[in-house]
Design a protein around this motif. Structure first.
Motif, PDB file in Angstrom:
ATOM      1  N   UNK A  17      98.031  28.777 -49.632  1.00 39.19           N
ATOM      2  CA  UNK A  17      97.442  29.499 -50.758  1.00 39.19           C
ATOM      3  C   UNK A  17      96.403  28.671 -51.520  1.00 39.19           C
ATOM      4  N   UNK A  18      96.151  27.446 -51.061  1.00 33.63           N
ATOM      5  CA  UNK A  18      95.130  26.620 -51.724  1.00 33.63           C
ATOM      6  C   UNK A  18      93.721  27.089 -51.353  1.00 33.63           C
ATOM      7  N   UNK A  19      93.626  28.026 -50.428  1.00 34.12           N
ATOM      8  CA  UNK A  19      92.353  28.628 -50.029  1.00 34.12           C
ATOM      9  C   UNK A  19      92.501  30.138 -50.133  1.00 34.12           C
ATOM     10  N   UNK A  20      91.568  30.775 -50.829  1.00 37.80           N
ATOM     11  CA  UNK A  20      91.632  32.232 -51.008  1.00 37.80           C
ATOM     12  C   UNK A  20      90.806  32.907 -49.916  1.00 37.80           C
ATOM     13  N   UNK A  21      91.480  33.331 -48.868  1.00 38.69           N
ATOM     14  CA  UNK A  21      90.784  33.962 -47.758  1.00 38.69           C
ATOM     15  C   UNK A  21      90.144  35.286 -48.134  1.00 38.69           C
ATOM     16  N   UNK A  22      90.770  36.018 -49.062  1.00 36.38           N
ATOM     17  CA  UNK A  22      90.205  37.298 -49.472  1.00 36.38           C
ATOM     18  C   UNK A  22      88.895  37.113 -50.228  1.00 36.38           C
ATOM     19  N   UNK A  23      88.807  36.057 -51.021  1.00 35.51           N
ATOM     20  CA  UNK A  23      87.567  35.792 -51.763  1.00 35.51           C
ATOM     21  C   UNK A  23      86.472  35.286 -50.833  1.00 35.51           C
ATOM     22  N   UNK A  24      86.871  34.464 -49.861  1.00 37.52           N
ATOM     23  CA  UNK A  24      85.883  33.904 -48.934  1.00 37.52           C
ATOM     24  C   UNK A  24      85.369  34.957 -47.959  1.00 37.52           C
ATOM     25  N   UNK A  25      86.266  35.855 -47.556  1.00 33.54           N
ATOM     26  CA  UNK A  25      85.897  36.888 -46.579  1.00 33.54           C
ATOM     27  C   UNK A  25      86.426  38.238 -47.090  1.00 33.54           C
ATOM     28  N   UNK A  26      85.724  38.853 -48.025  1.00 38.21           N
ATOM     29  CA  UNK A  26      86.203  40.076 -48.686  1.00 38.21           C
ATOM     30  C   UNK A  26      86.220  41.291 -47.758  1.00 38.21           C
ATOM     31  N   UNK A  27      86.929  42.306 -48.189  1.00 41.04           N
ATOM     32  CA  UNK A  27      87.083  43.520 -47.382  1.00 41.04           C
ATOM     33  C   UNK A  27      85.794  44.306 -47.234  1.00 41.04           C
ATOM     34  N   UNK A  28      84.832  44.100 -48.138  1.00 42.97           N
ATOM     35  CA  UNK A  28      83.589  44.863 -48.029  1.00 42.97           C
ATOM     36  C   UNK A  28      82.617  44.248 -47.021  1.00 42.97           C
ATOM     37  N   UNK A  29      83.051  43.184 -46.344  1.00 40.25           N
ATOM     38  CA  UNK A  29      82.227  42.600 -45.296  1.00 40.25           C
ATOM     39  C   UNK A  29      82.406  43.407 -44.018  1.00 40.25           C
ATOM     40  N   UNK A  30      81.330  43.599 -43.285  1.00 38.99           N
ATOM     41  CA  UNK A  30      81.371  44.477 -42.117  1.00 38.99           C
ATOM     42  C   UNK A  30      82.276  43.943 -41.010  1.00 38.99           C
ATOM     43  N   UNK A  31      82.104  42.682 -40.642  1.00 40.90           N
ATOM     44  CA  UNK A  31      82.898  42.157 -39.519  1.00 40.90           C
ATOM     45  C   UNK A  31      83.496  40.794 -39.813  1.00 40.90           C
ATOM     46  N   UNK A  32      83.429  40.363 -41.065  1.00 41.24           N
ATOM     47  CA  UNK A  32      83.978  39.064 -41.424  1.00 41.24           C
ATOM     48  C   UNK A  32      85.048  39.190 -42.494  1.00 41.24           C
ATOM     49  N   UNK A  33      85.840  40.238 -42.413  1.00 40.30           N
ATOM     50  CA  UNK A  33      86.955  40.362 -43.335  1.00 40.30           C
ATOM     51  C   UNK A  33      88.019  39.339 -42.969  1.00 40.30           C
ATOM     52  N   UNK A  34      88.773  38.910 -43.959  1.00 37.03           N
ATOM     53  CA  UNK A  34      89.812  37.912 -43.724  1.00 37.03           C
ATOM     54  C   UNK A  34      90.795  38.380 -42.655  1.00 37.03           C
ATOM     55  N   UNK A  35      91.179  39.632 -42.729  1.00 33.28           N
ATOM     56  CA  UNK A  35      92.143  40.164 -41.759  1.00 33.28           C
ATOM     57  C   UNK A  35      91.570  40.112 -40.337  1.00 33.28           C
ATOM     58  N   UNK A  36      90.291  40.467 -40.191  1.00 28.57           N
ATOM     59  CA  UNK A  36      89.667  40.453 -38.864  1.00 28.57           C
ATOM     60  C   UNK A  36      89.617  39.029 -38.303  1.00 28.57           C
TER      61      UNK A  36
END
Length: 235
Positions: free
Chosen positions: A29-48
């Protein structure tokens, strides 16, 4: 959990493989993946990035670890511990290679860094012999200046200098922020290294005496406490 940027991430911040699960989760949790790769990104969402296990950069590996932590918490299931250890190993590798590396050697007729260091050592030995043979009035000073010049050349090859050639230093100020100005300083003053040379220590051994990368602010503090000599640290 306090966030740690890639620039401030050090090897000792990364948990050991046998660390308790709570420590592994905290580090994830020392790195916020959602902030770095937000859901509004086309192909670089954290989940992807996490689902395709994209380990192509330090940020992406940390995003994968972050997402595994969130997935395990939201599903109330254990995460894949072996995969987590793989991610930690990848993070260590990125941090290590980012902080400790030799500069590339180009345009040197196929020479390696070792070849260049040997040549610098041979030059120093030959020039010192010439100085002692010819110089009648200021030999000691000329010898010391020659040793200092060749040491700087060797450290430049090894990446123990300033600017872009500073990542070969094995000694680094704790929690050093790479975004701030840094300097490379000898732990042993060049004048003392010259004395060791005159006492019989081979030049090639002097090359590998500790050189530390520290912040310019720390260097200024050492200077204010009179702990530096001619730009090199006394202790």
């Amino acid at each position: 959990m306090e966030k740690i940027s890639n620039q401030k991430l050090h090897l000792n911040d990364i948990p050991n493989d046998d660390a308790p699960a709570s420590e592994l989760h905290e580090f994830a949790l020392s790195f916020d993946g959602y902030a770095a790769y937000p859901d509004d990104s086309s192909d670089d969402r954290c989940a992807d990035i996490a689902n395709r296990r994209d380990h192509s950069s330090l940020s992406r590996v940390r995003a994968c670890l972050f997402f595994e932590q969130r997935r395990s918490r939201q599903s109330d299931a254990e995460w894949d511990h072996e995969y987590v250890l793989q991610l930690l190993a990848a993070i260590r590798k990125f941090v290590h290679e980012g902080r400790y590396r030799l500069p590339g050697v180009k345009g040197k007729n196929g020479a390696t860094a070792a070849d260049l260091i040997r040549e610098i050592s041979d030059l120093c030995e030959a020039n010192v012999a010439t100085i002692r043979r010819i110089c009648r009035f200021n030999a000691n000073r000329e010898v010391r200046e020659e040793i200092g010049r060749r040491l700087r050349g060797a450290h430049n090859v090894l990446g123990m200098a300033t600017g872009n050639r500073r990542y070969g230093c094995l000694y680094i100020e704790k929690n050093l922020d790479d975004a701030q100005p840094t300097v490379a300083e000898h732990a042993v003053p060049v004048s003392a290294l010259a004395s060791l040379y005159e006492a019989g220590v081979p030049f090639i051994e002097l090359v590998f005496f500790p050189v530390a990368r520290i912040s310019r602010l720390a260097d200024q503090k050492l200077s204010s406490f009179k702990l530096v000599s001619q730009g090199m640290t006394r202790r």
